[in-house]
Write a protein that holds these residues in place. Structure first.
Motif, PDB file in Angstrom:
ATOM      1  N   CYS A  24      24.826 -15.881 -32.132  1.00  0.00           N
ATOM      2  CA  CYS A  24      25.535 -14.871 -32.916  1.00  0.00           C
ATOM      3  C   CYS A  24      25.817 -15.378 -34.328  1.00  0.00           C
ATOM      4  O   CYS A  24      25.678 -14.638 -35.308  1.00  0.00           O
ATOM      5  CB  CYS A  24      26.819 -14.459 -32.206  1.00  0.00           C
ATOM      6  SG  CYS A  24      26.522 -13.395 -30.768  1.00  0.00           S
ATOM      7  N   ARG A  25      26.204 -16.645 -34.455  1.00  0.00           N
ATOM      8  CA  ARG A  25      26.422 -17.221 -35.797  1.00  0.00           C
ATOM      9  C   ARG A  25      25.126 -17.207 -36.600  1.00  0.00           C
ATOM     10  O   ARG A  25      25.122 -16.879 -37.791  1.00  0.00           O
ATOM     11  CB  ARG A  25      26.969 -18.643 -35.683  1.00  0.00           C
ATOM     12  CG  ARG A  25      28.390 -18.730 -35.155  1.00  0.00           C
ATOM     13  CD  ARG A  25      29.023 -20.083 -35.479  1.00  0.00           C
ATOM     14  NE  ARG A  25      28.190 -21.204 -35.050  1.00  0.00           N
ATOM     15  CZ  ARG A  25      28.270 -21.786 -33.849  1.00  0.00           C
ATOM     16  NH1 ARG A  25      29.145 -21.312 -32.943  1.00  0.00           N
ATOM     17  NH2 ARG A  25      27.502 -22.802 -33.543  1.00  0.00           N
ATOM     18  N   GLU A  26      24.011 -17.546 -35.947  1.00  0.00           N
ATOM     19  CA  GLU A  26      22.728 -17.575 -36.653  1.00  0.00           C
ATOM     20  C   GLU A  26      22.281 -16.170 -37.036  1.00  0.00           C
ATOM     21  O   GLU A  26      21.717 -15.965 -38.119  1.00  0.00           O
ATOM     22  CB  GLU A  26      21.676 -18.269 -35.785  1.00  0.00           C
ATOM     23  CG  GLU A  26      20.351 -18.553 -36.483  1.00  0.00           C
ATOM     24  CD  GLU A  26      20.443 -19.584 -37.603  1.00  0.00           C
ATOM     25  OE1 GLU A  26      19.399 -19.910 -38.177  1.00  0.00           O
ATOM     26  OE2 GLU A  26      21.564 -20.068 -37.908  1.00  0.00           O
ATOM     27  N   ALA A  27      22.528 -15.187 -36.176  1.00  0.00           N
ATOM     28  CA  ALA A  27      22.189 -13.806 -36.520  1.00  0.00           C
ATOM     29  C   ALA A  27      22.985 -13.348 -37.737  1.00  0.00           C
ATOM     30  O   ALA A  27      22.442 -12.679 -38.631  1.00  0.00           O
ATOM     31  CB  ALA A  27      22.457 -12.890 -35.332  1.00  0.00           C
ATOM     32  N   ARG A  28      24.266 -13.706 -37.799  1.00  0.00           N
ATOM     33  CA  ARG A  28      25.082 -13.356 -38.969  1.00  0.00           C
ATOM     34  C   ARG A  28      24.525 -14.009 -40.231  1.00  0.00           C
ATOM     35  O   ARG A  28      24.493 -13.404 -41.309  1.00  0.00           O
ATOM     36  CB  ARG A  28      26.530 -13.788 -38.761  1.00  0.00           C
ATOM     37  CG  ARG A  28      27.295 -12.937 -37.769  1.00  0.00           C
ATOM     38  CD  ARG A  28      28.784 -13.316 -37.746  1.00  0.00           C
ATOM     39  NE  ARG A  28      29.504 -12.477 -36.803  1.00  0.00           N
ATOM     40  CZ  ARG A  28      29.747 -12.820 -35.548  1.00  0.00           C
ATOM     41  NH1 ARG A  28      29.323 -14.010 -35.085  1.00  0.00           N
ATOM     42  NH2 ARG A  28      30.410 -12.017 -34.747  1.00  0.00           N
ATOM     43  N   ARG A  29      24.089 -15.257 -40.103  1.00  0.00           N
ATOM     44  CA  ARG A  29      23.567 -15.981 -41.273  1.00  0.00           C
ATOM     45  C   ARG A  29      22.246 -15.390 -41.739  1.00  0.00           C
ATOM     46  O   ARG A  29      22.037 -15.179 -42.934  1.00  0.00           O
ATOM     47  CB  ARG A  29      23.380 -17.464 -40.928  1.00  0.00           C
ATOM     48  CG  ARG A  29      22.951 -18.325 -42.119  1.00  0.00           C
ATOM     49  CD  ARG A  29      22.688 -19.756 -41.708  1.00  0.00           C
ATOM     50  NE  ARG A  29      21.462 -19.897 -40.931  1.00  0.00           N
ATOM     51  CZ  ARG A  29      20.234 -19.988 -41.480  1.00  0.00           C
ATOM     52  NH1 ARG A  29      20.076 -19.952 -42.796  1.00  0.00           N
ATOM     53  NH2 ARG A  29      19.191 -20.133 -40.702  1.00  0.00           N
ATOM     54  N   LEU A  30      21.346 -15.093 -40.793  1.00  0.00           N
ATOM     55  CA  LEU A  30      20.009 -14.623 -41.147  1.00  0.00           C
ATOM     56  C   LEU A  30      20.011 -13.143 -41.522  1.00  0.00           C
ATOM     57  O   LEU A  30      19.254 -12.723 -42.398  1.00  0.00           O
ATOM     58  CB  LEU A  30      19.056 -14.848 -39.965  1.00  0.00           C
ATOM     59  CG  LEU A  30      18.723 -16.294 -39.631  1.00  0.00           C
ATOM     60  CD1 LEU A  30      17.945 -16.353 -38.324  1.00  0.00           C
ATOM     61  CD2 LEU A  30      17.927 -16.936 -40.757  1.00  0.00           C
ATOM     62  N   GLY A  31      20.815 -12.352 -40.834  1.00  0.00           N
ATOM     63  CA  GLY A  31      20.850 -10.916 -41.095  1.00  0.00           C
ATOM     64  C   GLY A  31      19.527 -10.247 -40.757  1.00  0.00           C
ATOM     65  O   GLY A  31      18.775 -10.674 -39.880  1.00  0.00           O
ATOM     66  N   GLY A  32      19.209  -9.172 -41.455  1.00  0.00           N
ATOM     67  CA  GLY A  32      17.942  -8.464 -41.278  1.00  0.00           C
ATOM     68  C   GLY A  32      17.753  -7.961 -39.861  1.00  0.00           C
ATOM     69  O   GLY A  32      18.646  -7.346 -39.276  1.00  0.00           O
ATOM     70  N   LYS A  33      16.598  -8.241 -39.297  1.00  0.00           N
ATOM     71  CA  LYS A  33      16.242  -7.738 -37.973  1.00  0.00           C
ATOM     72  C   LYS A  33      17.027  -8.394 -36.846  1.00  0.00           C
ATOM     73  O   LYS A  33      16.945  -7.948 -35.696  1.00  0.00           O
ATOM     74  CB  LYS A  33      14.734  -7.910 -37.738  1.00  0.00           C
ATOM     75  CG  LYS A  33      13.879  -7.081 -38.698  1.00  0.00           C
ATOM     76  CD  LYS A  33      12.407  -7.363 -38.527  1.00  0.00           C
ATOM     77  CE  LYS A  33      11.581  -6.564 -39.527  1.00  0.00           C
ATOM     78  NZ  LYS A  33      10.123  -6.844 -39.413  1.00  0.00           N
ATOM     79  N   ASN A  34      17.794  -9.428 -37.157  1.00  0.00           N
ATOM     80  CA  ASN A  34      18.625 -10.066 -36.148  1.00  0.00           C
ATOM     81  C   ASN A  34      19.944  -9.328 -35.907  1.00  0.00           C
ATOM     82  O   ASN A  34      20.657  -9.644 -34.965  1.00  0.00           O
ATOM     83  CB  ASN A  34      18.927 -11.508 -36.559  1.00  0.00           C
ATOM     84  CG  ASN A  34      17.683 -12.357 -36.548  1.00  0.00           C
ATOM     85  OD1 ASN A  34      17.165 -12.708 -35.499  1.00  0.00           O
ATOM     86  ND2 ASN A  34      17.172 -12.683 -37.740  1.00  0.00           N
ATOM     87  N   ILE A  35      20.259  -8.365 -36.752  1.00  0.00           N
ATOM     88  CA  ILE A  35      21.473  -7.571 -36.577  1.00  0.00           C
ATOM     89  C   ILE A  35      21.123  -6.366 -35.712  1.00  0.00           C
ATOM     90  O   ILE A  35      20.290  -5.534 -36.086  1.00  0.00           O
ATOM     91  CB  ILE A  35      22.035  -7.109 -37.933  1.00  0.00           C
ATOM     92  CG1 ILE A  35      22.294  -8.321 -38.836  1.00  0.00           C
ATOM     93  CG2 ILE A  35      23.286  -6.271 -37.731  1.00  0.00           C
ATOM     94  CD1 ILE A  35      23.297  -9.319 -38.285  1.00  0.00           C
ATOM     95  N   ARG A  36      21.743  -6.269 -34.558  1.00  0.00           N
ATOM     96  CA  ARG A  36      21.407  -5.215 -33.597  1.00  0.00           C
ATOM     97  C   ARG A  36      22.665  -4.448 -33.193  1.00  0.00           C
ATOM     98  O   ARG A  36      23.635  -5.031 -32.714  1.00  0.00           O
ATOM     99  CB  ARG A  36      20.741  -5.817 -32.347  1.00  0.00           C
ATOM    100  CG  ARG A  36      19.442  -6.563 -32.655  1.00  0.00           C
ATOM    101  CD  ARG A  36      18.737  -6.981 -31.373  1.00  0.00           C
ATOM    102  NE  ARG A  36      17.549  -7.770 -31.650  1.00  0.00           N
ATOM    103  CZ  ARG A  36      16.359  -7.266 -31.957  1.00  0.00           C
ATOM    104  NH1 ARG A  36      16.222  -5.945 -32.050  1.00  0.00           N
ATOM    105  NH2 ARG A  36      15.314  -8.051 -32.185  1.00  0.00           N
ATOM    106  N   THR A  37      22.618  -3.127 -33.392  1.00  0.00           N
ATOM    107  CA  THR A  37      23.705  -2.254 -32.973  1.00  0.00           C
ATOM    108  C   THR A  37      23.409  -1.686 -31.591  1.00  0.00           C
ATOM    109  O   THR A  37      22.386  -1.982 -30.979  1.00  0.00           O
ATOM    110  CB  THR A  37      23.897  -1.137 -34.004  1.00  0.00           C
ATOM    111  OG1 THR A  37      22.667  -0.417 -34.148  1.00  0.00           O
ATOM    112  CG2 THR A  37      24.294  -1.708 -35.357  1.00  0.00           C
ATOM    113  N   ARG A  38      24.306  -0.816 -31.112  1.00  0.00           N
ATOM    114  CA  ARG A  38      24.196  -0.293 -29.755  1.00  0.00           C
ATOM    115  C   ARG A  38      23.082   0.745 -29.619  1.00  0.00           C
ATOM    116  O   ARG A  38      22.695   1.410 -30.574  1.00  0.00           O
ATOM    117  CB  ARG A  38      25.540   0.300 -29.305  1.00  0.00           C
ATOM    118  CG  ARG A  38      26.448  -0.699 -28.624  1.00  0.00           C
ATOM    119  CD  ARG A  38      27.018  -1.770 -29.549  1.00  0.00           C
ATOM    120  NE  ARG A  38      27.923  -1.264 -30.548  1.00  0.00           N
ATOM    121  CZ  ARG A  38      29.251  -1.258 -30.425  1.00  0.00           C
ATOM    122  NH1 ARG A  38      29.817  -1.725 -29.345  1.00  0.00           N
ATOM    123  NH2 ARG A  38      30.016  -0.817 -31.412  1.00  0.00           N
TER     124      ARG A  38
END
Length: 275
Positions: A24-38
């Motif tokens: 989750c920390r890495e997704a926040r750092r990388l952003g883009g396609k790593n951010i997933r909503t419901r």
């Protein structure tokens, strides 16, 4: 036809609402396609799959136009797929532009959630009408699609669904929040016309196997092989994996690399595929 994926995460979304694990920390750092909503997807511009808590976000960031939706299919009542409180805003004075009545289809448990939230299952004044659907029987929506609900292998206390959707000679199988398909689902699919044009499979568990509640990538690959072996899909079928949890262990680039080896597109929020 086209399908747009507005939300591609599991219940906690990704990064998890309360989570500070390394993924989750890495997704926040990388952003883009790593951010997933419901979870939410749209067929063409008028058939919506699920109504999660992130409807307004999908509208603001990815252009989801809910005023154009004529039909809403609920897969089940879990909160990342079913947020009935937003149906309140179809009514006056909250919406001045929605024409007609939104046809909503789903199971008995979703009906109970809508009734509890709004005190109604719809009317002309409410601008929506709820229809409880049986498994494995076709029905026609107001938007001209033929839809067959199928029994998902998911929560034991609810008749969860996934959907076969057909229009203009194209067939979509949208199969999320399910493990490997029950035999009666495969039997029903065998009676339906045409080859599957696009198959979207659950991959919540990613690098871990499941098959009894969700799927991992290996489960999805085996389900793909079974559909091909039964002649329900062919070399022209588009394959997608979708619905990812941070518990699955791979960020987007990693799951996309592994999925591509098996012939799958990897869904991300805002992805649109025409087929």
């Amino acid at each position: 036809m086209k399908i747009t994926y507005y939300g591609t995460g599991a219940g906690e979304s990704w990064p998890g609402v309360f989570c500070q694990c390394s993924l989750c920390r890495e997704a926040r750092r990388l952003g883009g396609k790593n951010i997933r909503t419901r979870s939410q997807a749209l067929i063409n511009d008028d058939l919506l799959l699920d109504l999660p808590p992130d409807n307004q976000l999908h509208s603001l960031y990815y252009g989801l136009d809910l005023s154009r939706v004529k039909t809403l299919l609920f897969t089940h009542s879990h909160s990342d797929h079913c947020y009935p409180e937003d149906l309140e805003f179809l009514r006056q004075p909250f919406s001045h532009t929605h024409d007609g009545v939104l046809d909503i289809y789903g199971n008995e448990t979703v009906a109970q959630r809508i009734q509890a939230a709004l005190g109604t299952l719809g009317s002309q004044e409410d601008r929506f009408a709820y229809h409880t659907v049986p498994c494995h029987q076709a029905f026609f929506t107001t938007a001209g699609y033929t839809v067959v609900p199928l029994r998902a292998r998911h929560a034991g206390n609810e008749r969860c669904l996934f959907y076969w959707i057909s229009r203009d000679g194209k067939q979509v199988l949208y199969a999320h929040d399910t493990g490997r398909f029950w035999p009666d689902c495969l039997e029903t699919l065998g009676t339906l016309p045409g080859k599957l044009s696009l198959v979207s499979l659950d991959c919540t568990s990613q690098k871990h196997r499941d098959g009894a509640y969700h799927m991992g990538l290996a489960d999805a690959a085996e389900q793909k092989a079974e559909l091909l072996a039964l002649g329900l899909a062919d070399g022209d079928t588009v394959w997608v994996v979708n619905h990812f949890s941070h518990n699955g262990g791979w960020l987007h680039e990693e799951i996309a690399r592994e999925a591509e080896k098996l012939g799958f597109h990897t869904a991300y929020d805002g992805m649109c595929l025409a087929f």
